[in-house]
Enzyme design. Structure first.
Site, short mmCIF file in Angstrom:
data_model
loop_
_atom_site.label_atom_id
_atom_site.label_comp_id
_atom_site.label_asym_id
_atom_site.label_seq_id
_atom_site.Cartn_x
_atom_site.Cartn_y
_atom_site.Cartn_z
N SER A 167 36.93 45.18 42.87
CA SER A 167 36.27 43.94 42.45
C SER A 167 34.82 44.11 42.04
CB SER A 167 36.42 42.92 43.58
OG SER A 167 35.99 41.67 43.15
N HIS A 168 33.93 43.47 42.79
CA HIS A 168 32.51 43.47 42.41
C HIS A 168 31.77 44.70 42.94
CE1 HIS A 168 33.23 41.77 46.27
NE2 HIS A 168 31.99 42.03 46.62
N ASP A 182 33.16 39.32 37.28
CA ASP A 182 32.98 40.54 38.07
C ASP A 182 33.87 41.67 37.58
OD1 ASP A 182 35.42 39.52 38.94
OD2 ASP A 182 35.13 40.21 40.99
N ASP A 207 36.80 42.91 38.30
CA ASP A 207 38.22 42.71 38.02
C ASP A 207 38.52 41.35 37.40
OD1 ASP A 207 37.53 41.52 40.46
OD2 ASP A 207 39.59 41.61 41.20
N ASP A 222 38.03 38.17 38.40
CA ASP A 222 38.45 36.96 39.12
C ASP A 222 37.27 36.09 39.55
OD1 ASP A 222 37.60 38.71 41.07
OD2 ASP A 222 39.43 38.60 42.29
N ARG A 223 36.03 36.59 39.39
CA ARG A 223 34.88 35.76 39.76
C ARG A 223 34.19 35.22 38.52
NH1 ARG A 223 31.73 38.15 44.96
NH2 ARG A 223 33.60 38.74 46.13
N LYS A 239 42.10 33.91 42.01
CA LYS A 239 40.98 33.22 41.39
C LYS A 239 40.80 33.80 39.99
CE LYS A 239 37.43 35.97 43.85
NZ LYS A 239 38.06 36.75 44.93
C1 VG1 Z 1 34.34 38.48 49.68
C2 VG1 Z 1 34.11 37.00 49.52
C3 VG1 Z 1 35.45 36.27 49.56
C4 VG1 Z 1 36.37 36.84 48.47
C5 VG1 Z 1 36.50 38.33 48.66
C6 VG1 Z 1 37.31 38.99 47.56
O1 VG1 Z 1 34.93 38.75 50.93
O2 VG1 Z 1 33.24 36.50 50.52
O3 VG1 Z 1 35.23 34.89 49.38
O4 VG1 Z 1 37.63 36.25 48.55
O5 VG1 Z 1 35.20 38.94 48.66
O6 VG1 Z 1 36.76 38.73 46.31
P1 VG1 Z 1 34.09 39.24 52.20
O7 VG1 Z 1 35.10 39.49 53.27
O8 VG1 Z 1 33.34 40.45 51.77
O9 VG1 Z 1 33.16 38.12 52.53
V1 VG1 Z 1 36.84 39.91 45.11
O10 VG1 Z 1 36.31 39.23 43.66
O11 VG1 Z 1 35.92 41.08 45.85
O12 VG1 Z 1 38.42 40.33 45.08
CO CO Z 2 36.83 40.25 42.05
#
Ligand code: VG1
Ligand code: CO
Length: 543
Positions: free
Chosen positions: A113-114, A277, A279, A281-282, A376
């Protein structure tokens, strides 16, 4: 057929977090590490023989190698067909779209992801179920249990697949379809939104800057915004996906998307700024000189949903993660629909959407989406904003200010303390947990504690219970402080502190967020002893 059964031994650290298994690339490169986890996924599933698997990732470093291994393992384990994105690419929402459209058994999404990418950065892998969403906890727990008992894995050796070439190929008995990663997703977007109205908006001189942050959404944004919607060439910036995201941190927030923030300030800035981000989804939404908090974005989109053809019939309900601000609850109340509060992580929304209880879902962490897929969806949120801007013909700031005037404003901020020692962070949370009873009767100046607990969630659809989902301290005026540890990091621990205060008076909607929340921010430190225990005088990232 050259199927090999190779002996292996468990790795102790294959427990999936908030969103799949995320580790340093160097960890995934250890012999058998990825193979063990993939075999554990397959061993925890039943009935996939001859069925379809969807496979793709965000294109980060190690994506191609992982795709090759997973294709060979899928063939050796008896899948009938794999749909793989060309060049191994599928954004997370596009993977969800493809799983649903082709009624696949499930999918494997490769992404951290990010988190940054590159040989010394992060990689990740996640299993999605047939409904298209992230595997629920009972599945991830089964995968983890398998990973701790694994003794061998199956892999097909011989033959090769060219994932750059669209069309059908074979790997042993298994069919491999290399698909266009954008086409199905773009088609779905066209069904949901008023493309002619958005095209007319761009034709009228509306200007936008979409920052793909050298991550997966570049090709999607080029195809949808510029090719289909007629946004001028150059609207999409950083649109070529790179394995290391150009050395950046593909996290669309005020800190990591600072170029976009700079481009959106000044009198001549574009009308809309957006970023996604790693992937896809953000999303982050900016107006000219104006930042839309993700929690507000969810509320505004929900309040205006009927303007988009796909939601003209209204919403069944809204769901938000517990730490997300309560702005959406006010919209739900006004619309007379239900609002659900779930733990952090998109996997908790799946059942609500499958059961028709929630249409829109959102998280404070720049995540918004709907029941069109089960992830998302960054570009979806951007397109819905475009749709409502096309319908209302106002500036982003005007729309948000009118929203606050109608519903009141939920001042909201998240403070992250990154790279803390694990023992230090665990100790802080344990002591907070231990002080809950004592907190319940406390008064801090004007703030009287109304509720202090460790959030537990009972899924209304299947009754499954998830404990220890974050400490919340709620005050008598509805203000809240929430503490939880991140479940997506790969180094040390990250403490997230979420602070929220409701302000009904429109005359007081012009304050700087950090100023408006200063009293609660101080209190958050006092209650948890953050500075004292960690030696940090300020958070690493404020969003
Ligand atoms: C974070 C965010 C959460 C989100 C998750 C995955 O998790 O707070 O809201 O669903 O990332 O998003 P955490 O446990 O680090 O707070 V992504 O775009 O990284 O798949
Ligand atoms: Co993501």
């Amino acid at each position: 057929m050259p199927i090999l059964v190779r002996p292996t031994a468990p790795f102790a650290d294959q427990k999936p977090g908030t969103s799949g298994l995320r580790k340093k690339v160097t960890v995934f490169q250890q012999p058998n590490y990825l193979e063990n986890f993939v075999q554990s996924i397959f061993d925890s599933l039943e009935g996939f023989g001859g069925q379809t698997l969807v496979l793709g990732g965000d294109g980060r470093f190690f994506n191609r190698e992982a795709v090759d291994i997973i294709l060979r393992m899928a063939a050796a384990n008896g899948f009938g067909r794999v749909l793989v994105g060309q060049r191994g690419i599928l954004s997370t929402p596009a993977a969800s779209c493809v799983i649903r459209k082709y009624r696949a058994f499930g999918g494997i999404v490769l992404s951290a992801s990010h988190n940054p990418g590159g040989p010394h950065e992060d990689f990740g892998i996640k299993y999605n179920i047939g409904a298209g969403g992230p595997a629920p906890e009972k599945v991830t727990e089964a995968i983890y249990a398998q990973s701790q008992a694994i003794g061998e894995y199956r892999i097909f050796e011989g033959g090769a697949v060219d994932i750059d070439r669209l069309g059908s190929q074979r790997l042993g008995e298994m069919a491999v379809e290399v698909i266009d990663p954008v086409a199905d997703y773009a088609g779905l977007m066209e069904e949901l939104f008023d493309f002619p109205a958005i095209r007319a908006l761009f034709a009228s001189g509306f200007r936008m800057r979409y920052d793909a942050m050298h991550a997966v959404t570049g090709p999607y944004a080029h195809a949808i915004l510029e090719d289909r919607l007629g946004a001028p060439a150059g609207t999409v910036v950083n649109g070529t996906p790179l394995p290391d995201f150009g050395g950046g941190h593909p996290d669309p927030n005020l800190v990591h998307a600072r170029d976009l923030v700079a481009a959106m300030s000044g009198a001549d800035a574009p009308d809309l700024g957006a970023a996604s981000d790693g992937d896809g989804d953000r999303n982050m939404i900016l107006g000219r000189n104006f930042y839309v908090t993700p929690s507000d974005s969810l509320a505004v989109l929900a309040a205006n949903a009927r303007l988009a053809p796909g939601y003209a019939g209204g919403l069944a309900g809204i769901a938000r993660s517990m730490p997300t601000s309560q702005a959406a609850d006010r919209v739900a109340a006004a619309l007379g629909i239900r609002c659900f509060e779930t733990p952090t992580g998109w996997k908790f929304f799946g059942n609500l959407m499958d059961a028709g209880l929630a249409t829109f879902c959102g998280e404070e962490s720049f995540g918004t989406g709907s029941n069109h897929v089960r992830e998302k969806d960054g570009l979806w949120a951007v397109l819905l904003w475009l749709n409502l801007l096309a319908a209302r013909r106002q500036q982003v700031e005007q729309i948000v200010r009118q929203h606050w005037a109608t519903y009141g404003r939920n001042y909201y901020s998240r403070h992250d303390y990154e790279a803390l020692g694990t023992a230090e962070a665990d100790g802080l949370m344990a002591d907070l947990r231990g002080s809950l009873t004592e907190l319940r009767s406390k008064r801090f100046g004007e703030y009287v504690v109304r509720l202090a607990d460790d959030f537990a969630y009972t899924d209304p659809v299947d009754g499954s219970v998830s404990m220890k989902q974050g400490i919340r301290v709620v005050f008598s005026d509805g203000s809240r402080i929430v503490y939880r540890l991140s479940g997506t990091g790969t180094e040390g621990a990250t403490l997230r502190v979420y602070v929220e205060r409701f302000e009904p008076d429109p005359a007081k909607h012009d304050q700087d967020t950090q100023v408006a929340l200063a009293g609660l921010i101080r209190l958050a430190d006092e209650i948890a002893g953050i500075a004292l225990r960690t030696g940090r005088s300020a958070p690493t990232v404020i969003t």
